[in-house]
Design a protein around this motif. Structure first.
Motif, mmCIF file in Angstrom:
data_model
loop_
_atom_site.group_PDB
_atom_site.id
_atom_site.type_symbol
_atom_site.label_atom_id
_atom_site.label_comp_id
_atom_site.label_asym_id
_atom_site.label_seq_id
_atom_site.Cartn_x
_atom_site.Cartn_y
_atom_site.Cartn_z
ATOM 1 N N PRO A 1 31.870 13.839 -14.558
ATOM 2 C CA PRO A 1 30.676 14.659 -14.818
ATOM 3 C C PRO A 1 30.438 14.827 -16.308
ATOM 4 N N ALA A 2 29.230 14.500 -16.749
ATOM 5 C CA ALA A 2 28.891 14.590 -18.177
ATOM 6 C C ALA A 2 28.448 16.008 -18.502
ATOM 7 N N VAL A 3 29.352 16.951 -18.315
ATOM 8 C CA VAL A 3 29.032 18.372 -18.442
ATOM 9 C C VAL A 3 30.136 19.073 -19.218
ATOM 10 N N VAL A 4 29.738 20.006 -20.080
ATOM 11 C CA VAL A 4 30.689 20.881 -20.771
ATOM 12 C C VAL A 4 30.428 22.302 -20.298
ATOM 13 N N GLU A 5 31.411 22.887 -19.627
ATOM 14 C CA GLU A 5 31.295 24.251 -19.118
ATOM 15 C C GLU A 5 32.426 25.112 -19.656
ATOM 16 N N LYS A 6 32.154 26.414 -19.780
ATOM 17 C CA LYS A 6 33.172 27.378 -20.189
ATOM 18 C C LYS A 6 32.899 28.710 -19.497
ATOM 19 N N PRO A 7 33.928 29.529 -19.296
ATOM 20 C CA PRO A 7 33.709 30.839 -18.696
ATOM 21 C C PRO A 7 33.105 31.823 -19.692
ATOM 22 N N TRP A 8 32.442 32.863 -19.150
ATOM 23 C CA TRP A 8 31.728 33.824 -19.991
ATOM 24 C C TRP A 8 32.028 35.254 -19.554
ATOM 25 N N VAL A 9 32.111 36.122 -20.545
ATOM 26 C CA VAL A 9 32.297 37.557 -20.343
ATOM 27 C C VAL A 9 31.084 38.265 -20.939
ATOM 28 N N ALA A 10 30.638 39.339 -20.287
ATOM 29 C CA ALA A 10 29.610 40.206 -20.856
ATOM 30 C C ALA A 10 30.174 41.610 -20.983
ATOM 31 N N ALA A 11 29.884 42.266 -22.102
ATOM 32 C CA ALA A 11 30.340 43.636 -22.338
ATOM 33 C C ALA A 11 29.122 44.531 -22.491
ATOM 34 N N VAL A 12 28.966 45.489 -21.579
ATOM 35 C CA VAL A 12 27.764 46.319 -21.527
ATOM 36 C C VAL A 12 28.041 47.667 -22.168
ATOM 37 N N ASP A 13 27.461 47.880 -23.326
ATOM 38 C CA ASP A 13 27.461 49.188 -23.968
ATOM 39 C C ASP A 13 26.089 49.827 -23.750
ATOM 40 N N ALA A 14 26.061 51.074 -23.372
ATOM 41 C CA ALA A 14 24.836 51.878 -23.184
ATOM 42 C C ALA A 14 24.062 51.468 -21.939
ATOM 43 N N PHE A 15 23.429 50.287 -21.965
ATOM 44 C CA PHE A 15 22.660 49.863 -20.786
ATOM 45 C C PHE A 15 22.390 48.370 -20.838
ATOM 46 N N ALA A 16 22.115 47.833 -19.657
ATOM 47 C CA ALA A 16 21.643 46.448 -19.508
ATOM 48 C C ALA A 16 20.394 46.527 -18.645
ATOM 49 N N GLN B 1 41.152 31.999 -20.264
ATOM 50 C CA GLN B 1 41.415 30.780 -21.023
ATOM 51 C C GLN B 1 42.403 29.844 -20.324
ATOM 52 N N GLY B 2 42.675 30.105 -19.050
ATOM 53 C CA GLY B 2 43.590 29.243 -18.316
ATOM 54 C C GLY B 2 43.019 27.855 -18.099
ATOM 55 N N ASP B 3 43.899 26.866 -17.950
ATOM 56 C CA ASP B 3 43.478 25.471 -17.861
ATOM 57 C C ASP B 3 42.612 25.182 -16.634
ATOM 58 N N ALA B 4 42.830 25.893 -15.541
ATOM 59 C CA ALA B 4 42.102 25.593 -14.302
ATOM 60 C C ALA B 4 40.867 26.465 -14.106
ATOM 61 N N VAL B 5 40.554 27.322 -15.062
ATOM 62 C CA VAL B 5 39.432 28.244 -14.894
ATOM 63 C C VAL B 5 38.107 27.501 -14.776
ATOM 64 N N VAL B 6 37.886 26.536 -15.640
ATOM 65 C CA VAL B 6 36.598 25.847 -15.666
ATOM 66 C C VAL B 6 36.328 25.107 -14.360
ATOM 67 N N ALA B 7 37.311 24.381 -13.867
ATOM 68 C CA ALA B 7 37.120 23.639 -12.617
ATOM 69 C C ALA B 7 36.824 24.575 -11.457
ATOM 70 N N ASN B 8 37.516 25.709 -11.418
ATOM 71 C CA ASN B 8 37.313 26.634 -10.307
ATOM 72 C C ASN B 8 35.990 27.375 -10.402
ATOM 73 N N ARG B 9 35.564 27.735 -11.615
ATOM 74 C CA ARG B 9 34.253 28.395 -11.731
ATOM 75 C C ARG B 9 33.135 27.418 -11.367
ATOM 76 N N ARG B 10 33.332 26.135 -11.685
ATOM 77 C CA ARG B 10 32.331 25.139 -11.297
ATOM 78 C C ARG B 10 32.177 25.092 -9.781
ATOM 79 N N MET B 11 33.271 25.108 -9.066
ATOM 80 C CA MET B 11 33.204 25.044 -7.616
ATOM 81 C C MET B 11 32.652 26.340 -7.023
ATOM 82 N N LEU B 12 32.987 27.476 -7.619
ATOM 83 C CA LEU B 12 32.411 28.748 -7.180
ATOM 84 C C LEU B 12 30.897 28.751 -7.359
ATOM 85 N N ASN B 13 30.441 28.278 -8.514
ATOM 86 C CA ASN B 13 29.001 28.268 -8.777
ATOM 87 C C ASN B 13 28.261 27.325 -7.842
#
Length: 432
Positions: free
Chosen positions: A268-283, A374-386
Motif C-alpha cells: 500500500p502506497a500510504v503513510v499513516e500514523k496514530p493521532w491524539v487530540a487534547a481538548v482544553d475548554a471546548f471542542a 508509538q508501538g510498532d503494530a499500532v499503525v497496522a491495527n488502526r488501519r484495520m479498525l478504520n
C-alpha cells in the motif's frame, strides 16, 4: 438537450462516446450562453448540467485527468472543468466576483460546484481517484519538508508544528478568535498534517489548541470554536477551499493517511500514523468533528463538546456519518439535531472522550498517550479498525451527497437570514 448513455467497449464504442460527449458539451455551452450574465443560474440550466453529468461524468473526469494519469485536487478539477466544458461550472471571473461579496449577496455559483463534485464523488470510478488525489501531500508541504526535518519546528501562521520524542505536536494558534477555522487555517492544518506524516522521525501526532488572547479566555488554552461564523457570513468561507477541502484533505489524512509514490507496487502506497487530540475548554463544531477522526481523546474535566451546525443551518462535515458509530443513534440525534452540549463530566461523554482529567494533569496525560501509541503494530491495527468502522466506499458515498447538500445550505434562506442576527451580537467567532 438529450443525453444518452453509450457503453464503452472497443474503439468504435469509444468514438461514439466522444461524439456523444461533444454534442452534449456543445448543447450545454449554448444553454449556458443564453443565460443572463448576472444572477443565479436557472433551474433549467441546472437540470441540464445534472443530466449531462448523469450520463457523462466519468468521461468528463477521464478527459480532465488524462485518463486518471493526472491527480487533480478539488480546486484544480473545478478550474479544469470550467475551462474544458464551458457552461458546466462557474468561470473564474464569476467566482471572483462572488468572493468579493457578503454571503447574502452572492449569486450561488458554488451550488454548481457542489453539483459537479457530488456527481464525481458519486462515481465508483472517478470518486475514489479524486479522494486519493486529495490524500497526496500538498505542494506547500513538500516545499517546507526539508526545513522542518532539519529544525523540528515550524510556524505556519495559524498553526505551530513541533517535533520532539517521536511526536509531532500541532498547536492551533488563532488566539484572537478561539481557533475558529477559516480557509487560511484549513490550508495551514493540512500542511502541518502532511509534514507530520512525511517526517520519518514522527511516529505519532497531537492536535491541541494554544493559549488564547481573546478576552473571555485570555491566558487559557482552547481547542476549537469551530467554523468562523464572522467569516462565513462575510462570504469568506468557500465550499471548495474550506468545507470540502477540510473533509477530503487534512481530516481524511488524519483517518487514512497520505497517498505517496514511494516503495514497491505490491505494498500500500500510504503513510499513516496514530493521532491524539487534547481538548482544553471546548471542542465546538469543527473542533468536535476532529475528535471523531483521531485515535485517542483527552479532555480536561470542565470542558465540553458540541455540534451546533443545525442551529447555524449547515451540515457538520462527516459527523453525521461518524457520530452515531461513537455515541449511538439517540445521543447523536440529540447532539446534531437538538444542539445538546456534552460536558466531559457526564458519563455519556465517555463515548467521545477516552480520558477526562483535571486541568493540571492535561500535559502529563498527553505525554503518556503519545508514548503509548508509538508501538510498532499500532499503525497496522488502526488501519484495520478504520477499514472496519468506516469503509472507504461508505465515506465516498456520504461525501457525494454532502457536496450538494452543504452547497445548498450555504445559500438557504435561513443561513442568509442569520447574517443580521450575527452582526447584531457583535460578530464574535465560532459558536459552530
Amino acid at each position: 438537450m438529450t443525453v444518452r448513455a453509450t457503453p464503452v467497449a472497443g474503439p468504435e464504442a469509444a468514438r461514439e462516446v466522444r461524439k456523444d460527449l461533444g454534442a452534449a458539451r456543445a448543447a450545454l455551452a449554448r444553454a449556458a450562453g443564453a443565460e443572463p450574465a448576472a444572477g443565479s443560474p436557472s433551474d433549467a440550466l441546472r437540470d441540464l448540467r445534472a443530466a449531462f453529468l448523469g450520463t457523462h461524468v466519468e468521461a468528463v473526469y477521464a478527459e480532465l485527468t488524462d485518463r486518471h494519469a493526472r491527480p487533480l485536487r478539488l480546486d484544480e478539477l473545478c478550474r479544469a472543468a470550467a475551462a474544458a466544458f464551458p457552461g458546466l461550472l462557474p468561470t473564474a471571473e464569476q467566482l471572483a466576483a462572488d468572493r468579493a461579496l457578503a454571503q447574502e449577496a452572492k449569486a450561488g455559483h458554488e451550488i454548481d460546484q457542489g453539483l459537479f463534485l457530488g456527481r464525481v464523488l458519486g462515481s465508483p470510478v472517478a470518486g475514489p481517484h479524486l479522494l486519493d488525489a486529495m490524500r497526496r501531500p500538498t505542494g506547500r508541504a513538500l516545499e517546507l519538508l526539508a526545513d522542518f526535518r532539519r529544525t523540528g519546528t515550524l510556524d505556519l501562521g495559524t498553526v505551530r508544528l513541533e517535533r520532539a520524542d517521536g511526536a509531532a505536536r500541532i498547536t492551533m494558534t488563532r488566539d484572537d478568535c478561539l481557533n475558529a477555522e477559516d480557509d487560511r487555517q484549513v490550508d495551514d492544518m493540512e500542511t502541518a498534517v502532511d509534514l507530520a506524516l512525511l517526517d520519518p522521525e514522527v511516529r505519532v501526532g497531537l492536535v491541541r489548541g494554544g493559549v488564547m488572547s481573546h478576552h473571555r479566555y485570555r491566558g487559557r488554552r482552547v481547542f476549537s470554536a469551530g467554523i468562523n461564523l464572522k467569516a462565513l457570513h462575510a462570504g469568506d468561507i468557500s465550499l471548495v477551499d474550506f468545507l470540502l477541502r477540510r473533509e477530503t484533505g487534512y481530516i481524511q489524512k488524519l483517518v487514512r493517511g497520505l497517498v505517496v509514490d514511494d516503495g514497491p507496487a505490491w505494498r500500500p502506497a500510504v503513510v499513516e500514523k496514530p493521532w491524539v487530540a487534547a481538548v482544553d475548554a471546548f471542542a465546538i463544531g469543527g473542533g468536535c468533528q476532529l475528535l471523531l477522526a483521531v485515535d485517542h481523546v483527552i479532555a480536561e474535566e470542565d470542558s465540553y463538546v458540541s455540534l451546533p451546525a443545525t442551529q447555524e443551518g449547515i451540515v457538520p462535515g462527516v459527523s453525521n456519518l461518524r457520530l452515531t458509530r461513537a455515541t449511538g443513534a439517540r445521543l447523536a440525534r440529540q447532539i446534531i439535531l437538538g444542539g445538546r452540549r456534552l460536558h466531559a463530566s457526564e458519563p455519556q461523554a465517555r463515548t467521545l472522550l477516552d480520558e477526562v482529567v483535571p486541568s493540571e494533569d492535561m500535559d502529563g496525560a498527553v505525554d503518556r498517550a503519545l508514548k503509548s501509541l508509538q508501538g510498532d503494530a499500532v499503525v497496522a491495527n488502526r488501519r484495520m479498525l478504520n477499514l472496519s468502522e468506516e469503509p472507504p466506499e461508505e465515506f465516498r458515498r456520504y461525501l457525494a451527497a454532502f457536496a450538494l447538500q452543504q452547497a445548498l445550505r450555504l445559500y438557504s434562506e435561513d443561513v442568509i437570514g442569520k447574517v443580521g442576527r450575527f452582526t447584531a451580537r457583535g460578530g464574535g467567532p465560532g459558536d459552530g
